[in-house]
Design a protein around this motif. Structure first.
Motif, PDB file in Angstrom:
ATOM      1  N   ALA A   1     -18.329  -6.875  -0.153  1.00 30.50           N
ATOM      2  CA  ALA A   1     -17.408  -7.666   0.673  1.00 30.50           C
ATOM      3  C   ALA A   1     -15.963  -7.461   0.226  1.00 30.50           C
ATOM      4  O   ALA A   1     -15.067  -7.331   1.071  1.00 30.50           O
ATOM      5  N   ASP A   2     -15.719  -7.412  -1.073  1.00 29.46           N
ATOM      6  CA  ASP A   2     -14.366  -7.155  -1.585  1.00 29.46           C
ATOM      7  C   ASP A   2     -13.858  -5.813  -1.077  1.00 29.46           C
ATOM      8  O   ASP A   2     -12.715  -5.697  -0.611  1.00 29.46           O
ATOM      9  N   ILE A   3     -14.704  -4.811  -1.176  1.00 32.48           N
ATOM     10  CA  ILE A   3     -14.333  -3.465  -0.745  1.00 32.48           C
ATOM     11  C   ILE A   3     -14.030  -3.448   0.751  1.00 32.48           C
ATOM     12  O   ILE A   3     -13.017  -2.887   1.185  1.00 32.48           O
ATOM     13  N   ALA A   4     -14.876  -4.060   1.539  1.00 28.66           N
ATOM     14  CA  ALA A   4     -14.665  -4.095   2.991  1.00 28.66           C
ATOM     15  C   ALA A   4     -13.360  -4.822   3.327  1.00 28.66           C
ATOM     16  O   ALA A   4     -12.595  -4.371   4.195  1.00 28.66           O
ATOM     17  N   ASP A   5     -13.079  -5.910   2.632  1.00 27.39           N
ATOM     18  CA  ASP A   5     -11.857  -6.677   2.889  1.00 27.39           C
ATOM     19  C   ASP A   5     -10.610  -5.877   2.511  1.00 27.39           C
ATOM     20  O   ASP A   5      -9.627  -5.841   3.267  1.00 27.39           O
ATOM     21  N   LEU A   6     -10.628  -5.236   1.362  1.00 29.85           N
ATOM     22  CA  LEU A   6      -9.483  -4.429   0.936  1.00 29.85           C
ATOM     23  C   LEU A   6      -9.254  -3.264   1.887  1.00 29.85           C
ATOM     24  O   LEU A   6      -8.117  -2.961   2.263  1.00 29.85           O
ATOM     25  N   ALA A   7     -10.324  -2.614   2.289  1.00 25.86           N
ATOM     26  CA  ALA A   7     -10.211  -1.488   3.228  1.00 25.86           C
ATOM     27  C   ALA A   7      -9.636  -1.951   4.557  1.00 25.86           C
ATOM     28  O   ALA A   7      -8.768  -1.284   5.137  1.00 25.86           O
ATOM     29  N   ALA A   8     -10.069  -3.100   5.041  1.00 19.61           N
ATOM     30  CA  ALA A   8      -9.549  -3.641   6.305  1.00 19.61           C
ATOM     31  C   ALA A   8      -8.057  -3.955   6.167  1.00 19.61           C
ATOM     32  O   ALA A   8      -7.273  -3.662   7.083  1.00 19.61           O
ATOM     33  N   TYR A   9      -7.670  -4.527   5.055  1.00 16.74           N
ATOM     34  CA  TYR A   9      -6.264  -4.876   4.838  1.00 16.74           C
ATOM     35  C   TYR A   9      -5.369  -3.627   4.860  1.00 16.74           C
ATOM     36  O   TYR A   9      -4.397  -3.565   5.605  1.00 16.74           O
ATOM     37  N   TYR A  10      -5.705  -2.635   4.060  1.00  8.92           N
ATOM     38  CA  TYR A  10      -4.847  -1.452   3.962  1.00  8.92           C
ATOM     39  C   TYR A  10      -4.892  -0.597   5.219  1.00  8.92           C
ATOM     40  O   TYR A  10      -3.909   0.062   5.560  1.00  8.92           O
ATOM     41  N   ALA A  11      -5.979  -0.612   5.931  1.00  6.21           N
ATOM     42  CA  ALA A  11      -6.086   0.175   7.169  1.00  6.21           C
ATOM     43  C   ALA A  11      -5.243  -0.402   8.295  1.00  6.21           C
ATOM     44  O   ALA A  11      -4.921   0.309   9.247  1.00  6.21           O
ATOM     45  N   ASN A  12      -4.875  -1.650   8.195  1.00  7.49           N
ATOM     46  CA  ASN A  12      -4.150  -2.314   9.282  1.00  7.49           C
ATOM     47  C   ASN A  12      -2.632  -2.198   9.187  1.00  7.49           C
ATOM     48  O   ASN A  12      -1.919  -2.920   9.872  1.00  7.49           O
ATOM     49  N   PHE A  13      -2.121  -1.306   8.368  1.00  4.17           N
ATOM     50  CA  PHE A  13      -0.671  -1.090   8.291  1.00  4.17           C
ATOM     51  C   PHE A  13      -0.265  -0.010   9.244  1.00  4.17           C
ATOM     52  O   PHE A  13      -0.937   0.906   9.531  1.00  4.17           O
TER      53      PHE A  13
ATOM     54  N   GLY B   1       0.778  -1.231   0.000  1.00  4.56           N
ATOM     55  CA  GLY B   1       0.000   0.000   0.000  1.00  4.56           C
ATOM     56  C   GLY B   1       0.806   1.275   0.000  1.00  4.56           C
ATOM     57  O   GLY B   1       0.243   2.354   0.186  1.00  4.56           O
ATOM     58  N   ILE B   2       2.107   1.187  -0.214  1.00  7.64           N
ATOM     59  CA  ILE B   2       2.968   2.368  -0.305  1.00  7.64           C
ATOM     60  C   ILE B   2       3.453   2.458  -1.752  1.00  7.64           C
ATOM     61  O   ILE B   2       4.256   1.636  -2.194  1.00  7.64           O
ATOM     62  N   SER B   3       2.963   3.460  -2.448  1.00  8.05           N
ATOM     63  CA  SER B   3       3.290   3.612  -3.856  1.00  8.05           C
ATOM     64  C   SER B   3       4.688   4.184  -4.042  1.00  8.05           C
ATOM     65  O   SER B   3       5.118   5.067  -3.294  1.00  8.05           O
ATOM     66  N   SER B   4       5.377   3.712  -5.070  1.00  4.63           N
ATOM     67  CA  SER B   4       6.695   4.264  -5.387  1.00  4.63           C
ATOM     68  C   SER B   4       6.588   5.416  -6.378  1.00  4.63           C
ATOM     69  O   SER B   4       7.571   6.101  -6.632  1.00  4.63           O
ATOM     70  N   LEU B   5       5.396   5.630  -6.915  1.00  5.16           N
ATOM     71  CA  LEU B   5       5.173   6.723  -7.867  1.00  5.16           C
ATOM     72  C   LEU B   5       4.253   7.782  -7.256  1.00  5.16           C
ATOM     73  O   LEU B   5       3.220   7.451  -6.664  1.00  5.16           O
ATOM     74  N   GLU B   6       4.619   9.029  -7.439  1.00  3.94           N
ATOM     75  CA  GLU B   6       3.861  10.146  -6.862  1.00  3.94           C
ATOM     76  C   GLU B   6       2.400  10.201  -7.334  1.00  3.94           C
ATOM     77  O   GLU B   6       1.549  10.685  -6.612  1.00  3.94           O
TER      78      GLU B   6
END
Length: 99
Positions: free
Chosen positions: A87-99, A42-47
């Motif tokens: 459900a996909d959206i909720a799962d992706l949001a949970a994943y990226y929020a947990n960093f 979830g950390i992009s290398s491009l601006e």
């Protein structure tokens, strides 16, 4: 005064987008396509691509819903979000929020 406060709280709750907590492990499995632009964690290398890691879960879910539903238009994200289920959206949001 009490009625006015109750009405304000009710309005705020009813106007907020629906959001269900997701499963971060399932989100990790679904995030492979996101990694191409937003980086493997979830950390992009491009601006030009925003970082997703550490964003608030509800914010991420709302933005993905807006891209999917055409309320927010972006030529890259709209087609990526279009096939996502709630459900996909909720799962992706949970994943990226947990960093």
């Amino acid at each position: 005064m009490k009625k006015r406060m109750t009405a304000a709280v009710a309005f705020a709750l009813l106007s907020a987008p629906a959001f269900a907590a997701g499963n971060a492990d399932a989100g990790k499995a679904k995030s492979a396509v996101c990694a191409a632009c937003h980086g493997p964690e979830g950390i992009s290398s491009l601006e030009i691509y925003p970082n997703l890691a550490g964003q608030k879960e509800a914010y991420l879910a709302t933005q993905l819903q807006h891209f999917r539903d055409g309320e927010r238009n972006n030529p890259i994200m709209a087609p990526m979000a279009k096939p996502l289920s709630d459900a996909d959206i909720a799962d992706l949001a949970a994943y990226y929020a947990n960093f």
